[in-house]
Design a protein around this motif. Structure first.
Motif, PDB file in Angstrom:
ATOM      1  N   PHE A  90       0.902  -1.102  -0.004  1.00 20.01           N
ATOM      2  CA  PHE A  90      -0.485  -0.259  -0.269  1.00 20.01           C
ATOM      3  C   PHE A  90       0.674   1.292  -0.260  1.00 20.01           C
ATOM      4  CE2 PHE A  90      -1.939  -3.580   1.960  1.00 20.01           C
ATOM      5  CZ  PHE A  90      -3.383  -3.099   0.882  1.00 20.01           C
ATOM      6  N   ASP A  91       1.879   1.387   0.604  1.00 24.08           N
ATOM      7  CA  ASP A  91       2.796   2.269   1.163  1.00 24.08           C
ATOM      8  C   ASP A  91       3.967   3.243  -0.663  1.00 24.08           C
ATOM      9  OD1 ASP A  91       2.851   2.732   3.353  1.00 24.08           O
ATOM     10  OD2 ASP A  91       4.679   1.385   3.507  1.00 24.08           O
ATOM     11  N   PHE A  92       3.487   1.339  -1.526  1.00 29.11           N
ATOM     12  CA  PHE A  92       3.698   1.695  -3.147  1.00 29.11           C
ATOM     13  C   PHE A  92       3.008   1.949  -4.103  1.00 29.11           C
ATOM     14  CE2 PHE A  92       5.269  -0.430  -6.949  1.00 29.11           C
ATOM     15  CZ  PHE A  92       7.278   0.034  -6.790  1.00 29.11           C
ATOM     16  N   LEU A  93       1.776   1.392  -3.504  1.00 28.34           N
ATOM     17  CA  LEU A  93       1.251   2.097  -4.371  1.00 28.34           C
ATOM     18  C   LEU A  93       0.911   3.889  -4.194  1.00 28.34           C
ATOM     19  CD1 LEU A  93      -1.729   1.686  -5.895  1.00 28.34           C
ATOM     20  CD2 LEU A  93      -3.439   1.152  -3.258  1.00 28.34           C
ATOM     21  N   VAL A  94       0.895   4.503  -3.791  1.00 32.77           N
ATOM     22  CA  VAL A  94       0.537   5.322  -2.911  1.00 32.77           C
ATOM     23  C   VAL A  94       2.102   5.937  -3.347  1.00 32.77           C
ATOM     24  CG1 VAL A  94       0.580   7.562  -1.152  1.00 32.77           C
ATOM     25  CG2 VAL A  94      -0.657   5.629  -0.662  1.00 32.77           C
ATOM     26  N   GLU A  95       3.236   6.072  -3.161  1.00 28.62           N
ATOM     27  CA  GLU A  95       4.666   6.579  -3.351  1.00 28.62           C
ATOM     28  C   GLU A  95       4.326   6.449  -4.115  1.00 28.62           C
ATOM     29  OE1 GLU A  95       6.926   4.537  -0.651  1.00 28.62           O
ATOM     30  OE2 GLU A  95       5.710   6.249   1.086  1.00 28.62           O
ATOM     31  N   HIS A  96       4.232   5.267  -5.758  1.00 24.29           N
ATOM     32  CA  HIS A  96       5.118   5.693  -6.852  1.00 24.29           C
ATOM     33  C   HIS A  96       3.618   4.873  -7.968  1.00 24.29           C
ATOM     34  CE1 HIS A  96       7.605   3.883  -9.747  1.00 24.29           C
ATOM     35  NE2 HIS A  96       6.752   2.624 -10.459  1.00 24.29           N
ATOM     36  N   MET A  97       2.551   3.683  -7.723  1.00 28.54           N
ATOM     37  CA  MET A  97       1.876   3.665  -8.801  1.00 28.54           C
ATOM     38  C   MET A  97       0.687   4.669  -9.352  1.00 28.54           C
ATOM     39  SD  MET A  97       0.876  -0.645  -8.020  1.00 28.54           S
ATOM     40  CE  MET A  97       1.714  -1.277  -5.789  1.00 28.54           C
ATOM     41  N   VAL A  98       0.293   4.762  -8.193  1.00 29.17           N
ATOM     42  CA  VAL A  98      -0.700   5.746  -8.191  1.00 29.17           C
ATOM     43  C   VAL A  98       0.225   7.098  -9.058  1.00 29.17           C
ATOM     44  CG1 VAL A  98      -2.074   7.970  -7.595  1.00 29.17           C
ATOM     45  CG2 VAL A  98      -2.483   5.463  -7.175  1.00 29.17           C
ATOM     46  N   PRO A  99       1.444   8.179  -8.396  1.00 27.89           N
ATOM     47  CA  PRO A  99       2.108   8.861  -9.164  1.00 27.89           C
ATOM     48  C   PRO A  99       2.350   8.637 -10.667  1.00 27.89           C
ATOM     49  CG  PRO A  99       2.610   9.051  -7.433  1.00 27.89           C
ATOM     50  CD  PRO A  99       1.647   7.296  -7.503  1.00 27.89           C
ATOM     51  N   THR A 100       3.132   7.313 -11.142  1.00 26.85           N
ATOM     52  CA  THR A 100       3.253   6.662 -12.322  1.00 26.85           C
ATOM     53  C   THR A 100       2.170   7.159 -13.723  1.00 26.85           C
ATOM     54  OG1 THR A 100       5.354   5.674 -11.086  1.00 26.85           O
ATOM     55  CG2 THR A 100       4.414   4.898 -13.402  1.00 26.85           C
ATOM     56  N   LEU A 101       0.717   6.305 -12.544  1.00 25.51           N
ATOM     57  CA  LEU A 101      -0.746   5.986 -13.260  1.00 25.51           C
ATOM     58  C   LEU A 101      -1.309   6.993 -14.030  1.00 25.51           C
ATOM     59  CD1 LEU A 101      -1.397   3.196 -10.976  1.00 25.51           C
ATOM     60  CD2 LEU A 101      -1.524   3.428 -13.712  1.00 25.51           C
ATOM     61  N   LEU A 102      -1.108   8.627 -13.601  1.00 21.75           N
ATOM     62  CA  LEU A 102      -1.245   9.337 -13.437  1.00 21.75           C
ATOM     63  C   LEU A 102      -0.752  10.423 -14.346  1.00 21.75           C
ATOM     64  CD1 LEU A 102      -2.262  10.525  -9.455  1.00 21.75           C
ATOM     65  CD2 LEU A 102      -4.184   9.715 -11.605  1.00 21.75           C
ATOM     66  N   LYS A 103       0.322  10.310 -14.528  1.00 25.21           N
ATOM     67  CA  LYS A 103       1.400  10.446 -15.672  1.00 25.21           C
ATOM     68  C   LYS A 103       1.069  10.216 -16.805  1.00 25.21           C
ATOM     69  CE  LYS A 103       5.158  11.628 -13.202  1.00 25.21           C
ATOM     70  NZ  LYS A 103       6.959  11.215 -12.780  1.00 25.21           N
ATOM     71  N   ALA A 104       0.353   9.065 -16.432  1.00 25.25           N
ATOM     72  CA  ALA A 104       0.433   8.565 -18.292  1.00 25.25           C
ATOM     73  C   ALA A 104      -1.139   8.883 -19.038  1.00 25.25           C
ATOM     74  CB  ALA A 104       0.600   7.620 -18.383  1.00 25.25           C
ATOM     75  N   ARG A 105      -2.288   9.648 -17.929  1.00 23.28           N
ATOM     76  CA  ARG A 105      -3.565   9.932 -18.160  1.00 23.28           C
ATOM     77  C   ARG A 105      -3.685  10.637 -17.885  1.00 23.28           C
ATOM     78  NH1 ARG A 105      -6.149   5.063 -15.469  1.00 23.28           N
ATOM     79  NH2 ARG A 105      -8.191   6.367 -16.928  1.00 23.28           N
ATOM     80  N   GLU A 106      -5.074  11.048 -18.362  1.00 20.79           N
ATOM     81  CA  GLU A 106      -5.825  11.686 -18.526  1.00 20.79           C
ATOM     82  C   GLU A 106      -6.586  13.081 -17.237  1.00 20.79           C
ATOM     83  OE1 GLU A 106      -9.221   9.205 -17.954  1.00 20.79           O
ATOM     84  OE2 GLU A 106      -7.005   9.625 -19.208  1.00 20.79           O
ATOM     85  N   ARG A 107      -6.765  14.305 -18.081  1.00 24.88           N
ATOM     86  CA  ARG A 107      -6.686  14.841 -16.259  1.00 24.88           C
ATOM     87  C   ARG A 107      -7.408  14.204 -15.414  1.00 24.88           C
ATOM     88  NH1 ARG A 107      -8.825  21.878 -16.293  1.00 24.88           N
ATOM     89  NH2 ARG A 107      -8.432  21.573 -13.400  1.00 24.88           N
ATOM     90  N   ASN A 108      -8.134  14.880 -14.280  1.00 23.29           N
ATOM     91  CA  ASN A 108      -8.664  13.860 -13.026  1.00 23.29           C
ATOM     92  C   ASN A 108      -9.497  12.366 -13.684  1.00 23.29           C
ATOM     93  OD1 ASN A 108      -9.913  14.081 -10.876  1.00 23.29           O
ATOM     94  ND2 ASN A 108     -11.591  14.361 -11.804  1.00 23.29           N
ATOM     95  N   PRO A 109      -8.319  11.372 -14.355  1.00 26.63           N
ATOM     96  CA  PRO A 109      -9.295   9.854 -15.016  1.00 26.63           C
ATOM     97  C   PRO A 109      -9.069   9.480 -13.020  1.00 26.63           C
ATOM     98  CG  PRO A 109      -6.283  10.139 -14.158  1.00 26.63           C
ATOM     99  CD  PRO A 109      -6.699  11.469 -14.014  1.00 26.63           C
ATOM    100  N   LEU A 110     -10.003   8.581 -13.205  1.00 28.31           N
ATOM    101  CA  LEU A 110     -10.592   7.441 -12.675  1.00 28.31           C
ATOM    102  C   LEU A 110      -9.452   6.016 -13.027  1.00 28.31           C
ATOM    103  CD1 LEU A 110     -12.806   5.946 -11.257  1.00 28.31           C
ATOM    104  CD2 LEU A 110     -14.197   5.226 -13.524  1.00 28.31           C
ATOM    105  N   LEU A 111      -9.612   5.973 -11.886  1.00 25.81           N
ATOM    106  CA  LEU A 111      -8.239   5.169 -11.744  1.00 25.81           C
ATOM    107  C   LEU A 111      -9.247   3.312 -11.226  1.00 25.81           C
ATOM    108  CD1 LEU A 111      -5.042   6.372  -9.436  1.00 25.81           C
ATOM    109  CD2 LEU A 111      -5.134   5.559 -11.706  1.00 25.81           C
ATOM    110  N   LYS A 112      -8.695   2.789 -11.531  1.00 27.64           N
ATOM    111  CA  LYS A 112      -9.977   1.272 -11.547  1.00 27.64           C
ATOM    112  C   LYS A 112      -9.216   0.513 -10.754  1.00 27.64           C
ATOM    113  CE  LYS A 112     -12.339   2.136 -15.955  1.00 27.64           C
ATOM    114  NZ  LYS A 112     -13.143   1.709 -16.690  1.00 27.64           N
ATOM    115  N   ILE A 113      -9.486  -0.162  -9.811  1.00 30.01           N
ATOM    116  CA  ILE A 113      -8.354  -1.042  -8.641  1.00 30.01           C
ATOM    117  C   ILE A 113      -9.438  -2.513  -8.283  1.00 30.01           C
ATOM    118  CG2 ILE A 113      -7.140  -1.229  -6.438  1.00 30.01           C
ATOM    119  CD1 ILE A 113      -6.290   1.409  -8.287  1.00 30.01           C
ATOM    120  N   TRP A 114      -8.524  -3.670  -8.189  1.00 28.47           N
ATOM    121  CA  TRP A 114      -9.072  -5.013  -8.498  1.00 28.47           C
ATOM    122  C   TRP A 114      -8.534  -5.567  -7.521  1.00 28.47           C
ATOM    123  CZ3 TRP A 114      -9.622  -8.516 -13.547  1.00 28.47           C
ATOM    124  CH2 TRP A 114     -10.897  -9.663 -13.215  1.00 28.47           C
TER     125      TRP A 114
END
Length: 280
Positions: A90-114
């Motif tokens: 969960f630390d890695f999700l916050v510190e790495h995964m989400v920031p990396t995903l947002l850089k590659a996405r449009e503005r205010n994207p919907l992140l889908k987590i399963w």
């Protein structure tokens, strides 16, 4: 799987274990035969079946297997889960995964987590707490969480979002204050419930990972599949991971349990952290 009633009576838990493995992919070794029998006796009593022979007759002679299969799976599956289990993910999700995903996405994207083996929902609600807390800090994304499991019993608990109070010990105090409601008149066993705002972010639905296809989106950002593959045979492990990776968007992540090595090494993924892999 075709079995005779006599085979069921002689094999008892072992026969039921083979049935579960064939239907759900979950391997129950011979040493767990007594455990399987013990768990099924409660179900037998609920059906008014006096002994194992009667129950086997119900399954294999009276055509009851199809309607009983869900109850069999509920009875014998192991649903070990905790809040913030393997917290570094969960630390890695916050510190790495989400920031990396947002850089590659449009503005205010919907992140889908399963949460692909969600059990009673502790993992799914941990994800919801972590993402809601992050959203309050940066507010440049939305999120939705899907929890799936083969056991209808644990899915029902996930939808209720009610847990024993002692189970929330790993949840940080500030998150307990923000996301948990305590019963005003607690009974013999104190319970807590996730706040409605968090429950609205999480959806639970039934899924057998052994199905040949999954009826979900194919642009998922992050999939958690932790500590369930250890119960599967190697060929089934590879097939399940391959199907899940197919539901990730390019650059999305799949997270396995620390006790599991990477399954399906021929897949187009790269390891970015212990038990965390990114789709190429």
């Amino acid at each position: 799987m075709v079995l005779a009633t006599d085979d069921c009576v002689r094999g008892r838990g072992q026969v039921i274990a083979k049935l579960i493995e064939g239907e759900a992919g979950i391997k129950l070794p011979p040493g767990k035969r007594l455990m399987v029998e013990g768990r099924l006796r409660k179900r037998m009593r609920a059906l008014g079946q006096p002994d194992f022979a009667s129950y086997c007759s119900l399954l294999f002679k009276q055509g009851g297997l199809e309607r009983e299969l869900t109850h069999l799976i509920n009875a014998v599956t192991t649903n070990k889960t905790d809040f913030f289990r393997e917290a570094e993910h969960f630390d890695f999700l916050v510190e790495h995964m989400v920031p990396t995903l947002l850089k590659a996405r449009e503005r205010n994207p919907l992140l889908k987590i399963w949460s692909a083996a969600s059990s009673t929902g502790a993992e799914a609600y941990t994800l919801a707490m972590v993402l809601d807390d992050l959203q309050s800090q940066r507010s440049d994304f939305r999120f939705a969480i899907l929890g799936t499991d083969i056991s209808t019993a644990v899915l029902a608990q996930g939808r209720r979002a009610v847990y024993p109070a002692e189970m929330i010990a790993p949840v940080p105090p500030e998150m307990q204050a923000r996301y948990l409601m305590h019963a005003r008149r607690p009974g013999a066993r104190r319970e807590v419930r996730m706040v409605p705002e968090l429950r609205r972010q999480v959806r639970f639905t039934h899924l057998n990972l052994m199905d040949q296809s999954y009826p979900f989106d194919r642009d998922v950002d992050v999939i958690f599949l932790r500590n369930v593959l250890i119960y599967f045979e190697k060929a089934d492990q590879d097939a399940v991971v391959a199907r899940l990776v197919d539901h990730l968007r390019p650059g999305g992540y799949i997270v396995l349990g620390h006790s599991e090595s990477m399954i399906g090494t021929s897949l187009a993924v790269r390891q970015v952290a212990p038990a965390v892999f990114q789709k190429l």
